[in-house]
Design a protein around this motif. Structure first.
Motif, PDB file in Angstrom:
ATOM      1  N   MET A   1       1.025  -1.317   0.017  1.00 35.74           N
ATOM      2  CA  MET A   1       0.006   0.459  -0.093  1.00 35.74           C
ATOM      3  C   MET A   1       0.546   0.950  -0.278  1.00 35.74           C
ATOM      4  O   MET A   1       1.649   1.666   0.787  1.00 35.74           O
ATOM      5  N   PRO A   2       0.178   2.008  -0.938  1.00 38.51           N
ATOM      6  CA  PRO A   2       1.792   3.824  -1.014  1.00 38.51           C
ATOM      7  C   PRO A   2       1.290   4.338  -0.112  1.00 38.51           C
ATOM      8  O   PRO A   2       1.361   5.785  -1.010  1.00 38.51           O
ATOM      9  N   VAL A   3       1.342   4.347   1.398  1.00 44.88           N
ATOM     10  CA  VAL A   3       1.124   5.144   2.043  1.00 44.88           C
ATOM     11  C   VAL A   3       2.390   6.545   2.455  1.00 44.88           C
ATOM     12  O   VAL A   3       3.358   5.507   1.228  1.00 44.88           O
ATOM     13  N   ASP A   4       1.882   7.362   2.778  1.00 51.70           N
ATOM     14  CA  ASP A   4       3.264   8.203   2.783  1.00 51.70           C
ATOM     15  C   ASP A   4       4.309   7.476   3.960  1.00 51.70           C
ATOM     16  O   ASP A   4       3.481   8.085   4.848  1.00 51.70           O
TER      17      ASP A   4
ATOM     18  N   TYR B   1       2.300   9.002   6.956  1.00 53.85           N
ATOM     19  CA  TYR B   1       0.843   8.041   7.357  1.00 53.85           C
ATOM     20  C   TYR B   1       1.688   7.483   9.112  1.00 53.85           C
ATOM     21  O   TYR B   1       2.316   6.865   9.467  1.00 53.85           O
ATOM     22  N   ARG B   2       0.554   7.885   9.655  1.00 51.32           N
ATOM     23  CA  ARG B   2       1.786   7.493  11.276  1.00 51.32           C
ATOM     24  C   ARG B   2      -0.161   7.383  12.023  1.00 51.32           C
ATOM     25  O   ARG B   2      -0.970   8.063  13.204  1.00 51.32           O
ATOM     26  N   PRO B   3      -0.532   6.311  11.994  1.00 46.42           N
ATOM     27  CA  PRO B   3      -1.002   5.414  12.575  1.00 46.42           C
ATOM     28  C   PRO B   3      -1.006   5.916  14.226  1.00 46.42           C
ATOM     29  O   PRO B   3      -0.223   5.400  14.737  1.00 46.42           O
ATOM     30  N   GLU B   4      -2.707   5.576  14.479  1.00 50.19           N
ATOM     31  CA  GLU B   4      -2.291   5.726  16.143  1.00 50.19           C
ATOM     32  C   GLU B   4      -3.643   5.383  17.053  1.00 50.19           C
ATOM     33  O   GLU B   4      -4.490   6.314  17.581  1.00 50.19           O
TER      34      GLU B   4
ATOM     35  N   GLY C   1      -1.055  10.846   5.401  1.00 49.33           N
ATOM     36  CA  GLY C   1      -0.194  10.572   4.352  1.00 49.33           C
ATOM     37  C   GLY C   1      -0.949   9.240   3.549  1.00 49.33           C
ATOM     38  O   GLY C   1      -0.429   8.371   3.719  1.00 49.33           O
ATOM     39  N   LEU C   2      -1.937   9.492   3.218  1.00 54.29           N
ATOM     40  CA  LEU C   2      -3.175   8.933   2.371  1.00 54.29           C
ATOM     41  C   LEU C   2      -2.809   9.054   1.007  1.00 54.29           C
ATOM     42  O   LEU C   2      -3.985   8.453   0.507  1.00 54.29           O
ATOM     43  N   ALA C   3      -2.619  10.327   0.250  1.00 51.30           N
ATOM     44  CA  ALA C   3      -2.994  10.500  -1.040  1.00 51.30           C
ATOM     45  C   ALA C   3      -2.845  10.249  -2.022  1.00 51.30           C
ATOM     46  O   ALA C   3      -3.083  10.222  -3.802  1.00 51.30           O
ATOM     47  N   GLY C   4      -0.887   9.031  -1.497  1.00 51.72           N
ATOM     48  CA  GLY C   4      -0.816   8.103  -2.403  1.00 51.72           C
ATOM     49  C   GLY C   4      -1.783   6.966  -3.122  1.00 51.72           C
ATOM     50  O   GLY C   4      -0.777   6.427  -4.525  1.00 51.72           O
ATOM     51  N   LEU C   5      -3.302   6.695  -3.000  1.00 49.82           N
ATOM     52  CA  LEU C   5      -4.139   5.792  -2.838  1.00 49.82           C
ATOM     53  C   LEU C   5      -4.374   5.639  -4.296  1.00 49.82           C
ATOM     54  O   LEU C   5      -4.331   6.744  -4.911  1.00 49.82           O
ATOM     55  N   THR C   6      -4.225   4.846  -5.712  1.00 53.48           N
ATOM     56  CA  THR C   6      -4.869   4.837  -6.306  1.00 53.48           C
ATOM     57  C   THR C   6      -6.279   5.063  -6.175  1.00 53.48           C
ATOM     58  O   THR C   6      -6.993   4.475  -5.000  1.00 53.48           O
ATOM     59  N   ASP C   7      -6.930   4.510  -6.865  1.00 54.40           N
ATOM     60  CA  ASP C   7      -8.912   4.384  -7.268  1.00 54.40           C
ATOM     61  C   ASP C   7      -8.622   3.552  -6.468  1.00 54.40           C
ATOM     62  O   ASP C   7     -10.286   2.768  -5.565  1.00 54.40           O
ATOM     63  N   GLU C   8      -8.865   2.038  -6.797  1.00 58.59           N
ATOM     64  CA  GLU C   8      -9.026   0.950  -6.150  1.00 58.59           C
ATOM     65  C   GLU C   8      -8.103   0.978  -4.867  1.00 58.59           C
ATOM     66  O   GLU C   8      -9.525   0.166  -3.955  1.00 58.59           O
ATOM     67  N   GLU C   9      -7.745   0.951  -4.506  1.00 57.98           N
ATOM     68  CA  GLU C   9      -6.819   1.309  -2.763  1.00 57.98           C
ATOM     69  C   GLU C   9      -7.979   1.890  -2.106  1.00 57.98           C
ATOM     70  O   GLU C   9      -8.235   1.830  -1.508  1.00 57.98           O
ATOM     71  N   TRP C  10      -7.698   3.152  -2.636  1.00 58.87           N
ATOM     72  CA  TRP C  10      -8.816   4.570  -2.231  1.00 58.87           C
ATOM     73  C   TRP C  10     -10.488   3.311  -1.950  1.00 58.87           C
ATOM     74  O   TRP C  10     -11.043   3.368  -0.462  1.00 58.87           O
ATOM     75  N   ILE C  11     -10.809   2.702  -2.691  1.00 58.27           N
ATOM     76  CA  ILE C  11     -12.255   1.957  -2.546  1.00 58.27           C
ATOM     77  C   ILE C  11     -12.242   0.920  -1.815  1.00 58.27           C
ATOM     78  O   ILE C  11     -12.642   0.202  -0.892  1.00 58.27           O
ATOM     79  N   ALA C  12     -11.180   0.642  -1.764  1.00 59.30           N
ATOM     80  CA  ALA C  12     -10.882  -1.193  -0.531  1.00 59.30           C
ATOM     81  C   ALA C  12     -10.616  -0.934   0.829  1.00 59.30           C
ATOM     82  O   ALA C  12     -11.718  -1.344   1.297  1.00 59.30           O
TER      83      ALA C  12
ATOM     84  N   GLY D   1     -14.721   1.649   0.916  1.00 60.03           N
ATOM     85  CA  GLY D   1     -16.131   1.553   0.535  1.00 60.03           C
ATOM     86  C   GLY D   1     -16.329   0.430   1.146  1.00 60.03           C
ATOM     87  O   GLY D   1     -17.320   0.037   1.062  1.00 60.03           O
ATOM     88  N   ARG D   2     -15.051  -0.426   0.600  1.00 59.23           N
ATOM     89  CA  ARG D   2     -14.853  -1.731   1.294  1.00 59.23           C
ATOM     90  C   ARG D   2     -14.660  -1.911   2.880  1.00 59.23           C
ATOM     91  O   ARG D   2     -15.096  -3.250   3.281  1.00 59.23           O
ATOM     92  N   PHE D   3     -14.050  -0.973   3.297  1.00 62.27           N
ATOM     93  CA  PHE D   3     -13.184  -1.080   4.210  1.00 62.27           C
ATOM     94  C   PHE D   3     -12.545  -2.108   5.627  1.00 62.27           C
ATOM     95  O   PHE D   3     -12.674  -2.376   5.826  1.00 62.27           O
ATOM     96  N   ARG D   4     -11.393  -2.281   4.109  1.00 67.05           N
ATOM     97  CA  ARG D   4     -10.651  -3.222   4.788  1.00 67.05           C
ATOM     98  C   ARG D   4      -9.686  -2.502   5.522  1.00 67.05           C
ATOM     99  O   ARG D   4      -9.034  -1.198   5.141  1.00 67.05           O
ATOM    100  N   PRO D   5      -9.231  -2.402   6.964  1.00 70.87           N
ATOM    101  CA  PRO D   5      -8.277  -1.268   7.491  1.00 70.87           C
ATOM    102  C   PRO D   5      -6.799  -1.184   6.945  1.00 70.87           C
ATOM    103  O   PRO D   5      -6.313  -2.053   5.705  1.00 70.87           O
ATOM    104  N   LEU D   6      -6.648   0.148   7.129  1.00 70.40           N
ATOM    105  CA  LEU D   6      -5.643   0.447   7.473  1.00 70.40           C
ATOM    106  C   LEU D   6      -4.353   0.014   8.064  1.00 70.40           C
ATOM    107  O   LEU D   6      -4.371  -0.978   8.736  1.00 70.40           O
TER     108      LEU D   6
END
Length: 473
Positions: free
Chosen positions: A1-4, A8-11, A47-58, A61-66
């Motif tokens: 996944m192309p996070v920056d 991207y600082r998950p917490e 840090g999520l602007a690099g997502l493709t549209d497909e990854e964004w929807i996943a 839209g489908r709520f695959r965990p980050l």
């Protein structure tokens, strides 16, 4: 996944509160996921602007965990006063907290939360869905409020989900969507009310500790943490209310479950922007008594703060809480003056002079009557550009007696950052507005022919206004 990796600082921290505060849930399995809006400017800050549209929807839209974030969504538990009637059957009925992460630059802890993501244990008889029109309206609201300097959640994503919904306030069947918002906490006043309702002082203390740890760390050493948190939330809420008033914004449903502890506006249902100065103007068609009218918003916010204070009586004494509440009016007056000066693009002179000018501005807008719309007043007089105001389409109003006092008091003021007037935006005759009829006009081509061009053009125009005004929330 192309996070920056730098941004991207998950917490995730919400799960630390335990099962009495939120429930693990799953998103609905939607028949379609059509991306209608993505906020790349907001996404870049986490840090999520690099997502493709497909990854964004996943993810949205489908709520695959980050990565390294909440493993499952959490639906929060809360109660609340709805039009001042207590309701113990609330909670996240069509949404959940999906992720928590730090914002680049500010370091604030932010939530990615949903609206319309499916049924939860708190849905009651609801279907857990959001109409596409409701999603479109919220995207527009947050864009406009941000442009006008109001602390607001940001619409992060809007995905159409391919279901037919039935609603009493829209022509039905109507299209469905799921919205994701980026917000500085989804912990509400009603989050505390739920545990006060069950007389659980230990849970009130736990929630206070959580809020201070992650949203008000400067209060860590406070001797009376409940009173300190109430004082801080009162100040933030006064600031938010003042910004609404300066923006001519009517939230519409100021229930205690629609106010959060960081003083950020969120959850836009039947909102309206004022067409002209009218303290009795309401946004919700069902607000027959005008409880949440434009002019009563400060009163409503203060009443809600009183309900929050009542929760804190389980863990501290009355006197420090009353003392905290009593700061609201002073904070509100100062913040309203500051907000109005910011909207007019003026440097402060002195507290008394500033207050006199702001009061004169309100009187002048009222004197303009229905001929003077709210937003054009601030546009015309921005950075004290009197020549532009007098030569513009409302010049005759400004030449009238109703504006004499305002112009006299304005004379000694200096503009704040007058270079902003060089923006092409201020060469226009009319500003960007977001009145009810325009929202309906923007929705019509989407509903009738799936034409999103006017909606996209409006968002681009609002962004031009945001950059031109250069206001900070």
């Amino acid at each position: 996944m192309p996070v920056d990796p730098a941004a991207y600082r998950p917490e995730p921290h919400l799960q630390e509160l335990g099962p009495e505060f939120a429930d693990p849930v799953q998103a609905a399995d939607f028949p379609q996921t059509i991306l209608r809006f993505r906020n790349d400017r907001a996404a870049a800050t986490v840090g999520l602007a690099g997502l493709t549209d497909e990854e964004w929807i996943a993810h949205f839209g489908r709520f695959r965990p980050l990565p390294d974030n909440l493993p499952v969504p959490l639906s929060q538990r809360y109660h609340g006063h709805q039009f001042r009637v207590y309701n113990p059957e609330l909670g996240d009925g069509r949404g959940f907290t999906f992720a928590q992460l730090r914002e680049a630059g500010t370091g604030r802890l932010l939530d990615l939360g949903t609206k319309g993501s499916g049924q939860t244990p708190w849905s009651r008889d609801g279907d857990g869905r959001l109409t596409l029109k409701g999603g479109v309206r919220e995207v527009l609201a947050t864009a406009m409020l941000e442009a006008l300097g109001v602390p607001t959640s940001r619409s992060f994503s809007l995905v159409e989900t391919g279901e037919a919904l039935w609603r009493g306030d829209e022509p039905s069947p109507t299209r469905s969507s799921v919205l994701v918002r980026l917000s500085h906490s989804h912990i509400r006043f009603g989050s505390f009310q739920r545990h006060a309702f069950f007389d659980k002082a230990d849970r009130i203390e736990a929630l206070i500790g959580h809020v201070i740890a992650w949203y008000y760390p400067e209060l860590h050493n406070a001797e009376d943490k409940a009173a300190a948190l109430l004082a801080a939330t009162t100040e933030r809420s006064a600031r938010l209310t003042a910004r609404w008033m300066a923006a001519g914004f009517v939230h519409g449903v100021l229930n205690t479950d629609n106010m959060n502890i960081t003083g950020e506006s969120f959850d836009y249902g039947p909102y309206r922007f004022l067409p002209h100065n009218d303290p009795n103007f309401t946004a919700a068609y069902f607000d027959h008594a005008g409880l949440y009218s434009f002019g009563r918003q400060p009163e409503s916010v203060f009443w809600n703060l009183q309900q929050l204070a009542a929760c804190f009586t389980l863990v501290t004494g009355h006197d420090p809480l009353v003392e905290a509440l009593n700061t609201f009016s002073g904070h509100y007056r100062r913040e309203l003056t500051a907000a109005m000066l910011a909207r007019l693009g003026l440097q402060s002179r002195s507290p008394d002079e500033d207050a006199d000018l702001v009061n004169a501005a309100f009187r002048a807008i009222a004197a303009g009557g229905e001929r003077l719309r709210w937003e054009p007043f601030f546009f015309d007089w921005f950075c004290k550009d009197e020549a532009r105001a007098l030569k513009g389409p409302r010049g005759d109003i400004y030449e009238g007696e109703g504006f004499a006092e305002f112009r006299r008091l304005l004379a000694p003021y200096a503009p704040e950052r007058p270079e902003r007037l060089a923006a092409g935006y201020f060469a226009r005759a009319e500003p960007e507005e977001l009145l009810y009829d325009e929202i309906e006009a923007l929705w019509a081509p989407i509903a009738q022919g799936d034409d999103w061009s006017a909606f996209q053009a409006k968002l681009e125009a609002i962004e031009v206004a945001r950059q031109a005004y250069g206001l900070s929330a």
